[in-house]
Design a protein around this motif. Structure first.
Motif, PDB file in Angstrom:
ATOM      1  N   ASN A  80       2.138 -12.250   5.054  1.00  0.00           N
ATOM      2  CA  ASN A  80       1.428 -13.332   6.205  1.00  0.00           C
ATOM      3  C   ASN A  80       2.000 -14.311   5.717  1.00  0.00           C
ATOM      4  N   ARG A  81       2.853 -15.213   6.453  1.00  0.00           N
ATOM      5  CA  ARG A  81       3.347 -16.241   6.152  1.00  0.00           C
ATOM      6  C   ARG A  81       3.664 -17.279   7.376  1.00  0.00           C
ATOM      7  N   ASP A  82       2.880 -18.315   7.061  1.00  0.00           N
ATOM      8  CA  ASP A  82       3.372 -19.482   8.384  1.00  0.00           C
ATOM      9  C   ASP A  82       3.018 -18.954   9.373  1.00  0.00           C
ATOM     10  N   ARG A  83       1.916 -18.435   9.676  1.00  0.00           N
ATOM     11  CA  ARG A  83       1.109 -17.990  10.762  1.00  0.00           C
ATOM     12  C   ARG A  83       2.058 -16.509  11.756  1.00  0.00           C
ATOM     13  N   ALA A  84       3.039 -15.980  10.666  1.00  0.00           N
ATOM     14  CA  ALA A  84       4.167 -15.127  10.901  1.00  0.00           C
ATOM     15  C   ALA A  84       3.127 -13.957   9.969  1.00  0.00           C
ATOM     16  N   VAL A  85       3.713 -12.557  10.672  1.00  0.00           N
ATOM     17  CA  VAL A  85       2.825 -11.698  10.196  1.00  0.00           C
ATOM     18  C   VAL A  85       4.230 -10.623  10.013  1.00  0.00           C
ATOM     19  N   CYS A  86       4.410  -9.907   8.575  1.00  0.00           N
ATOM     20  CA  CYS A  86       5.413  -9.252   8.878  1.00  0.00           C
ATOM     21  C   CYS A  86       4.963  -8.149   7.760  1.00  0.00           C
ATOM     22  N   THR A  87       5.967  -6.929   7.878  1.00  0.00           N
ATOM     23  CA  THR A  87       5.954  -5.712   7.017  1.00  0.00           C
ATOM     24  C   THR A  87       7.539  -5.517   7.501  1.00  0.00           C
ATOM     25  N   ALA A  88       7.437  -4.375   5.910  1.00  0.00           N
ATOM     26  CA  ALA A  88       8.173  -4.270   5.450  1.00  0.00           C
ATOM     27  C   ALA A  88       8.050  -2.609   4.990  1.00  0.00           C
ATOM     28  N   VAL A  89       8.834  -0.998   5.125  1.00  0.00           N
ATOM     29  CA  VAL A  89       8.605  -0.185   4.844  1.00  0.00           C
ATOM     30  C   VAL A  89      10.517   0.546   3.610  1.00  0.00           C
ATOM     31  N   PHE A  90       8.969   0.789   2.272  1.00  0.00           N
ATOM     32  CA  PHE A  90      10.125   1.846   1.741  1.00  0.00           C
ATOM     33  C   PHE A  90      10.162   3.274   1.535  1.00  0.00           C
ATOM     34  N   GLU A  91      10.368   3.416   1.649  1.00  0.00           N
ATOM     35  CA  GLU A  91      10.816   4.713   1.651  1.00  0.00           C
ATOM     36  C   GLU A  91      11.283   5.711   0.775  1.00  0.00           C
ATOM     37  N   ASP A  92      11.901   5.327  -0.067  1.00  0.00           N
ATOM     38  CA  ASP A  92      12.761   5.828  -0.903  1.00  0.00           C
ATOM     39  C   ASP A  92      11.791   5.823  -2.619  1.00  0.00           C
ATOM     40  N   ALA A  93      12.393   7.179  -3.042  1.00  0.00           N
ATOM     41  CA  ALA A  93      11.268   7.733  -4.626  1.00  0.00           C
ATOM     42  C   ALA A  93      11.597   7.077  -5.742  1.00  0.00           C
ATOM     43  N   ALA A  94      10.148   6.269  -5.679  1.00  0.00           N
ATOM     44  CA  ALA A  94      10.315   4.977  -6.997  1.00  0.00           C
ATOM     45  C   ALA A  94      10.748   5.592  -8.660  1.00  0.00           C
ATOM     46  N   ALA A  95      11.589   4.349  -8.951  1.00  0.00           N
ATOM     47  CA  ALA A  95      12.446   5.020  -9.958  1.00  0.00           C
ATOM     48  C   ALA A  95      12.443   4.098 -11.365  1.00  0.00           C
ATOM     49  N   ASP A 152       7.341   1.237 -15.477  1.00  0.00           N
ATOM     50  CA  ASP A 152       6.288   2.966 -15.291  1.00  0.00           C
ATOM     51  C   ASP A 152       6.263   3.305 -14.160  1.00  0.00           C
ATOM     52  N   SER A 153       7.457   2.666 -13.657  1.00  0.00           N
ATOM     53  CA  SER A 153       7.612   3.578 -12.022  1.00  0.00           C
ATOM     54  C   SER A 153       6.887   3.020 -10.616  1.00  0.00           C
ATOM     55  N   ARG A 154       6.351   2.047 -10.874  1.00  0.00           N
ATOM     56  CA  ARG A 154       4.838   1.392  -9.952  1.00  0.00           C
ATOM     57  C   ARG A 154       5.684   0.476  -9.845  1.00  0.00           C
ATOM     58  N   PRO A 155       5.630  -0.112  -8.397  1.00  0.00           N
ATOM     59  CA  PRO A 155       5.792  -1.046  -8.074  1.00  0.00           C
ATOM     60  C   PRO A 155       5.615  -2.556  -8.398  1.00  0.00           C
ATOM     61  N   ASP A 156       6.848  -3.502  -8.860  1.00  0.00           N
ATOM     62  CA  ASP A 156       6.583  -4.655  -9.826  1.00  0.00           C
ATOM     63  C   ASP A 156       5.852  -5.961  -8.983  1.00  0.00           C
ATOM     64  N   ARG A 157       7.604  -5.864  -8.135  1.00  0.00           N
ATOM     65  CA  ARG A 157       7.826  -7.158  -7.370  1.00  0.00           C
ATOM     66  C   ARG A 157       8.197  -6.844  -6.257  1.00  0.00           C
ATOM     67  N   VAL A 158       7.618  -8.221  -5.127  1.00  0.00           N
ATOM     68  CA  VAL A 158       8.909  -7.861  -4.276  1.00  0.00           C
ATOM     69  C   VAL A 158       9.235  -9.346  -3.601  1.00  0.00           C
ATOM     70  N   VAL A 159      10.163  -9.191  -3.462  1.00  0.00           N
ATOM     71  CA  VAL A 159      11.692 -10.380  -3.790  1.00  0.00           C
ATOM     72  C   VAL A 159      12.140 -10.654  -2.213  1.00  0.00           C
ATOM     73  N   TYR A 160      11.823 -11.188  -0.843  1.00  0.00           N
ATOM     74  CA  TYR A 160      11.508 -11.593   0.136  1.00  0.00           C
ATOM     75  C   TYR A 160      12.135 -12.980   0.895  1.00  0.00           C
ATOM     76  N   SER A 163       1.005  -1.071  -0.191  1.00  0.00           N
ATOM     77  CA  SER A 163      -0.225   0.281   0.018  1.00  0.00           C
ATOM     78  C   SER A 163       0.383   1.404   0.114  1.00  0.00           C
ATOM     79  N   ALA A 164       0.777   2.164  -0.487  1.00  0.00           N
ATOM     80  CA  ALA A 164       1.588   3.681  -1.005  1.00  0.00           C
ATOM     81  C   ALA A 164       0.919   4.739   0.579  1.00  0.00           C
ATOM     82  N   ARG A 165       2.117   4.857   0.706  1.00  0.00           N
ATOM     83  CA  ARG A 165       2.212   5.654   2.397  1.00  0.00           C
ATOM     84  C   ARG A 165       1.728   7.269   1.789  1.00  0.00           C
ATOM     85  N   SER A 166       0.992   7.819   3.169  1.00  0.00           N
ATOM     86  CA  SER A 166       0.888   8.620   2.456  1.00  0.00           C
ATOM     87  C   SER A 166       1.737  10.202   2.460  1.00  0.00           C
TER      88      SER A 166
END
Length: 75
Positions: free
Chosen positions: A14-29, A55-63, A2-5
């Motif tokens: 949500n994976r294997d009973r764990a909830v994980c979060t990451a924050v990305f702050e750099d400008a999209a390019a 198009d500078s939009r999120p395409d995928r996340v590798v985790y 989700s985009a941050r304000s």
């Protein structure tokens, strides 16, 4: 994913009973990547990398979550 304000994105996994979060702050390019710590419930942790498309939009996340494995999510 989700985009941050104030700019950037928040990723929630949500994976294997764990909830994980990451924050990305750099400008999209077009074609850029950004690495972030992945903080999970239950004391697990890992990393997440967001990959931006031409198009500078999120395409995928590798985790990876220590002890739980990893993968790729196409957005």
């Amino acid at each position: 994913m989700s985009a941050r304000s104030g700019g950037g994105y928040t990723f929630v996994l949500n994976r294997d009973r764990a909830v994980c979060t990451a924050v990305f702050e750099d400008a999209a390019a077009a074609g850029a990547t950004e690495l972030s710590d992945l903080d999970c419930s239950g004391g697990n942790e890992g990393t997440a990398t967001i990959v931006y498309g031409s198009d500078s939009r999120p395409d995928r996340v590798v985790y990876a979550v220590n002890g739980l494995g990893g993968g790729t999510i196409d957005l």
